[in-house]
Write an enzyme that holds these catalytic residues in place. Sequence first.
Site, PDB file in Angstrom:
ATOM      1  N   CYS A  89      -4.862   2.541  -3.660  1.00  0.00           N
ATOM      2  CA  CYS A  89      -3.615   3.032  -3.025  1.00  0.00           C
ATOM      3  C   CYS A  89      -2.467   2.048  -3.235  1.00  0.00           C
ATOM      4  O   CYS A  89      -1.585   1.906  -2.375  1.00  0.00           O
ATOM      5  CB  CYS A  89      -3.794   3.340  -1.548  1.00  0.00           C
ATOM      6  SG  CYS A  89      -5.064   4.554  -1.222  1.00  0.00           S
ATOM      7  N   HIS A  96       0.877  -1.180   0.000  1.00  0.00           N
ATOM      8  CA  HIS A  96       0.000   0.000   0.000  1.00  0.00           C
ATOM      9  C   HIS A  96       0.914   1.231   0.000  1.00  0.00           C
ATOM     10  O   HIS A  96       2.044   1.172   0.509  1.00  0.00           O
ATOM     11  CB  HIS A  96      -0.833  -0.053   1.283  1.00  0.00           C
ATOM     12  CG  HIS A  96      -1.894   0.974   1.408  1.00  0.00           C
ATOM     13  ND1 HIS A  96      -1.633   2.258   1.825  1.00  0.00           N
ATOM     14  CD2 HIS A  96      -3.233   0.919   1.185  1.00  0.00           C
ATOM     15  CE1 HIS A  96      -2.779   2.943   1.860  1.00  0.00           C
ATOM     16  NE2 HIS A  96      -3.760   2.151   1.470  1.00  0.00           N
ATOM     17  N   LYS A  98     -10.618  -1.192  10.595  1.00  0.00           N
ATOM     18  CA  LYS A  98     -10.742  -2.404   9.780  1.00  0.00           C
ATOM     19  C   LYS A  98     -11.053  -3.624  10.653  1.00  0.00           C
ATOM     20  O   LYS A  98     -11.323  -4.699  10.144  1.00  0.00           O
ATOM     21  CB  LYS A  98      -9.464  -2.625   8.973  1.00  0.00           C
ATOM     22  CG  LYS A  98      -9.202  -1.499   7.948  1.00  0.00           C
ATOM     23  CD  LYS A  98      -8.201  -1.906   6.923  1.00  0.00           C
ATOM     24  CE  LYS A  98      -7.483  -0.745   6.269  1.00  0.00           C
ATOM     25  NZ  LYS A  98      -8.261  -0.083   5.223  1.00  0.00           N
ATOM     26  N   ASP A 113       2.992  -4.805   7.969  1.00  0.00           N
ATOM     27  CA  ASP A 113       1.771  -4.026   7.778  1.00  0.00           C
ATOM     28  C   ASP A 113       0.608  -5.001   7.902  1.00  0.00           C
ATOM     29  O   ASP A 113       0.335  -5.789   6.996  1.00  0.00           O
ATOM     30  CB  ASP A 113       1.816  -3.358   6.395  1.00  0.00           C
ATOM     31  CG  ASP A 113       0.492  -2.672   6.041  1.00  0.00           C
ATOM     32  OD1 ASP A 113      -0.516  -2.882   6.754  1.00  0.00           O
ATOM     33  OD2 ASP A 113       0.462  -1.949   5.032  1.00  0.00           O
TER      34      ASP A 113
HETATM   35  N1  C6P Z   1      -6.384   0.320   2.795  1.00  0.00           N
HETATM   36  C1  C6P Z   1      -8.224   0.044   1.241  1.00  0.00           C
HETATM   37  O1  C6P Z   1      -9.302   0.363   0.735  1.00  0.00           O
HETATM   38  P1  C6P Z   1      -5.102   3.451   7.166  1.00  0.00           P
HETATM   39  O2  C6P Z   1      -5.649   4.299   6.065  1.00  0.00           O
HETATM   40  O3  C6P Z   1      -3.944   4.100   7.861  1.00  0.00           O
HETATM   41  O4  C6P Z   1      -6.132   2.931   8.105  1.00  0.00           O
HETATM   42  O5  C6P Z   1      -4.533   2.126   6.462  1.00  0.00           O
HETATM   43  C2  C6P Z   1      -3.611   2.238   5.417  1.00  0.00           C
HETATM   44  C3  C6P Z   1      -3.367   0.902   4.817  1.00  0.00           C
HETATM   45  C4  C6P Z   1      -2.113   0.330   4.945  1.00  0.00           C
HETATM   46  N2  C6P Z   1      -1.847  -0.901   4.489  1.00  0.00           N
HETATM   47  C5  C6P Z   1      -2.779  -1.649   3.881  1.00  0.00           C
HETATM   48  C6  C6P Z   1      -2.452  -3.021   3.425  1.00  0.00           C
HETATM   49  C7  C6P Z   1      -4.066  -1.121   3.706  1.00  0.00           C
HETATM   50  O6  C6P Z   1      -4.988  -1.863   3.098  1.00  0.00           O
HETATM   51  C8  C6P Z   1      -4.363   0.181   4.162  1.00  0.00           C
HETATM   52  C9  C6P Z   1      -5.705   0.796   3.923  1.00  0.00           C
HETATM   53  C10 C6P Z   1      -7.730   0.766   2.472  1.00  0.00           C
HETATM   54  O7  C6P Z   1      -7.547  -0.882   0.790  1.00  0.00           O
HETATM   55  C11 C6P Z   1      -7.857   2.251   2.329  1.00  0.00           C
HETATM   56  S1  C6P Z   1      -6.763   2.894   1.113  1.00  0.00           S
END
Ligand code: C6P
Length: 422
Positions: free
Chosen positions: A379, A138, A241, A215
Amino acid sequence: MKTQSQSTATEIETAPSFDVQRIREDFPILKQKVHGKPLVYLDNAATSQKPQAVIDTLTRYYLGQNANIHRGVHYLSEIATYEYEKARGKVKLFLNASDSREIIFVRGTTEGINLVKDTYGRKFIGKNDEIVISAMEHHSNIVPWQILCEEKGAKLRVIPMNDRGELLLDEYEKLLNEHTKFVSVVYVSNSLGTINPIKKIIQRAHERGIPVLVDGAQAASHLKVNVQDLDCDFFVFSGHKVFGPTGIGALYGKTKYLEQMPPYQGGGDMISSVTFEKTTYNVLPYKFEAGTPNIADVIGMGTGIDYVTGVGFEAITAYEKELLKYATEAISNIEGVRIIGTAEEKAGVISFVLGTVHAHDVGTILDQEGIAVRTGHHCTQPVMQRFGIPATARASFAFYNTMEEVDALARGLGKVKEIFGA
Ligand code: C6P
């Protein structure tokens, strides 16, 4: 649309203890209609829905517990502090960390990675050092390291993947050398669904004394995480999540690293004493939690964790495996569909393209049917580049989704085909 060998929703047998309809009762939002159709929420990788228990926790906090923590001697402050620290204990158990001091509250996965980059990274990574990430990261696990590399004159190295979306471990081994100072890899890919062999990835780095960050943004809701068994040095996830509120998450770090790392931000609560000449820092984990934290959402995240662990990961994993199998079959049987990400080991994500129809058009038509999927690059632009596509439509599942919802998705895709003649 169905082949003879395909099973139907009612034929699928799930663990008798797993009553999906009963579980759905706990999520009030799932009862609503969208554009006059029952909501089919298949965007769980973006964020999960919240059970009533989490909503009640937030209400209870603001109705009767709200105060600042670690500061007051008054009743409310003591209650809020107790609840906040109790939630830290829940995260510790959730990840099977050995000590609550290893759990630091952050805004989410993104902030957790940036914290490690700004503290560990700034202190221990220098010119010509190398940081290894993977081809399916990501942006949150790419850009912070690029920023650090630019600042320090270090290099970013990338583990490649095959056409199924599986990392090439032999290539990974070749990337590790005396310059490698850090490895940061995703456990479950948000755009491909791949479950990476993270334990092996960690072991191989550790054989060379290299610390590893995992991650865990997409892993925490699908798999039982055990940071001691994985032996990872850092692990990050987002509360939203795992059925908790947005704007909160946690970073796990081994004490031996956290002790050596400088603070992330300066401010209240992260100090032990301050004079104009010198400040000494608070003990772990407070050294990394400057300012008034997101108290209510920490407590709400604790309830989300209680909820998911109450359902039980054994049951969740077994049910989601069936759901993913059923959905993969249903979607791949639609003519013109190409699934992006066909790894042997996958969690509940199906990314796909449908003929020449743009993913956004797929998403818009599905929305008219009440079906929520995400469309775009998720992303993960380098993943899209690797597969030579601009975007995918992505259906991502949680344990409250049903086989009938998968059928609705398949019917919705039939509509897309009709409209676009695909
Ligand atoms: N992916 C998706 O729709 P945050 O935004 O900090 O809670 O998480 C970021 C993030 C980091 N690593 C992975 C593997 C992720 O999937 C995500 C968040 C969401 O896939 C929003 S872009």
